[in-house]
Write an enzyme that holds these catalytic residues in place. Structure first.
Site, short mmCIF file in Angstrom:
data_model
loop_
_atom_site.label_atom_id
_atom_site.label_comp_id
_atom_site.label_asym_id
_atom_site.label_seq_id
_atom_site.Cartn_x
_atom_site.Cartn_y
_atom_site.Cartn_z
CG ASP A 10 37.24 35.86 38.93
OD1 ASP A 10 36.54 34.86 38.67
OD2 ASP A 10 38.41 35.77 39.35
CE1 TYR B 201 39.70 30.46 42.25
CE2 TYR B 201 41.85 31.29 41.54
CZ TYR B 201 40.49 31.14 41.33
OH TYR B 201 39.91 31.65 40.20
CG HIS C 18 33.65 34.27 34.79
ND1 HIS C 18 32.95 34.47 35.97
CD2 HIS C 18 34.95 34.51 35.09
CE1 HIS C 18 33.79 34.80 36.94
NE2 HIS C 18 35.01 34.84 36.44
#
Length: 350
Positions: free
Chosen positions: A134, A264, A329
């Site tokens: 990730d 982010y 994920h």
């Protein structure tokens, strides 16, 4: 904190069983292994990182993603240590016991890579193996892009490397394809996601993310919000226990989610800062793994990119791609033994 002191109570497989003297006096073999993981604080790059490690031998640096911690690598730490490696898993800046700098711009990938370069130096080695998942995979790609001399080989999970586009900023591109309700776009405004998370229990927030396994983009309409109903009941998969969630929640209750969300918020800043590496390939040996239910594997164009030559063009020393069937994920937690074996089988070549 002493180097062997665990930062929070270890999850115990006994805590849901009936009380017994035996359960308190005789920890399981797994619990004893977890307690043997060494924890220490390391000053790096003007910050302090919490690091979990175990084993002796070549260093394997394990980099977690969002919303996770060093703990996401608990299975791989034990496996690699038992196979003759020194497994080192930091809480990245903004997570767990590591520093949480105040400014959004403090979370650029260049800051995080700077932390890791200093961490590698502190370990007294010249090169390390790196494994990322990730956001940890994004950090690992950038570490290899900036300082390939420090990396013997890389195993990355879930997030592919894509060379910098010369004109398109990543958040702008996501917004153009998916609109304003894509989770990454929704994360951009400081404080908004945090406020929505705060309306429900931290454990429920974490369960929502960790159990997400729809093979499509995560879209969160503003009228629905990230929190949803605080009364939502989520049944955990076999690979994730209530005790695991409680350990994550104990940490995020202390730090909040802002540090992780700021990664982010730096996506466009990363794009701006990485201009000198436009079209730069990754120049280390690489193995890539992804679950076929991972939302990243179903981003537009990604499967063609991986399987039809684009990925290997940008990663010319890509040696293997593994797509695990029926896996979401959080691949290193969902299939811990298979992932550990894949990591070992690759790095033992070097």
């Amino acid at each position: 904190m002493g180097p062997h002191q665990f930062p929070f109570p270890l999850p115990s497989s006994q805590s849901n069983s009936h009380f017994s003297i035996h359960s308190f006096t005789t920890p399981s073999a797994k619990e004893r292994e977890m307690e043997s993981i060494v924890h220490r604080m390391v000053k790096v790059n003007g910050a302090t990182l919490h690091v979990a490690e175990k084993g002796e031998g070549p260093v394997v640096l394990l980099l977690h993603g969002f919303p996770e911690l060093w703990y996401s690598w608990r299975h791989q730490i034990l496996s690699l240590a038992g196979r003759g490696y020194r497994a080192v898993a930091p809480d990245l800046r903004g997570y767990g016991l590591s520093n949480c700098p105040p400014n959004v711009s403090d979370y650029s990938l260049f800051h995080v890579v700077g932390d890791l370069i200093a961490l590698v130096k502190s370990l007294g080695v010249h090169q390390v193996f790196v494994v990322g998942h990730d956001w940890g995979a994004m950090v690992a790609w950038h570490l290899c892009m900036i300082r390939p001399d420090l990396v013997k080989a890389l195993v990355n999970l879930s997030v592919v490397y894509q060379a910098r586009h010369p004109t398109k900023k990543p958040v702008d591109s996501i917004k153009a394809v998916f609109g304003e309700d894509h989770y990454i776009v929704r994360f951009q405004e400081p404080g908004v996601a945090e406020a929505e998370f705060s309306r429900i229990d931290t454990k429920l927030v974490l369960k929502k993310f960790l159990t997400y396994r729809k093979p499509k983009a995560l879209i969160v309409p503003k009228e629905k919000g990230f929190g949803g109903s605080p009364d939502t009941i989520i049944n955990l998969p076999s690979w994730l226990s209530e005790e695991d969630v409680a350990y994550y929640a104990t940490n995020f209750d202390k730090t909040g989610f802002t540090g992780g969300l700021n990664y982010y918020r730096c996506m466009n800043l990363n794009w701006e800062m990485s201009a000198p590496w436009t079209d730069e390939p990754i120049k280390v040996p690489v193995k890539f793994m992804v679950g076929d239910l991972d939302l990243t594997y179903h981003s537009p164009g990604v499967q063609d990119y991986i399987h039809k030559g684009g990925f290997s063009k940008n990663v010319p020393f890509l040696q293997e791609v593994v797509v695990m069937e029926g896996v979401g994920h959080f691949i290193n937690q969902e299939r811990p033994h298979e992932v550990s074996d894949h990591i070992y089988e690759f790095i033992k070549k070097f």
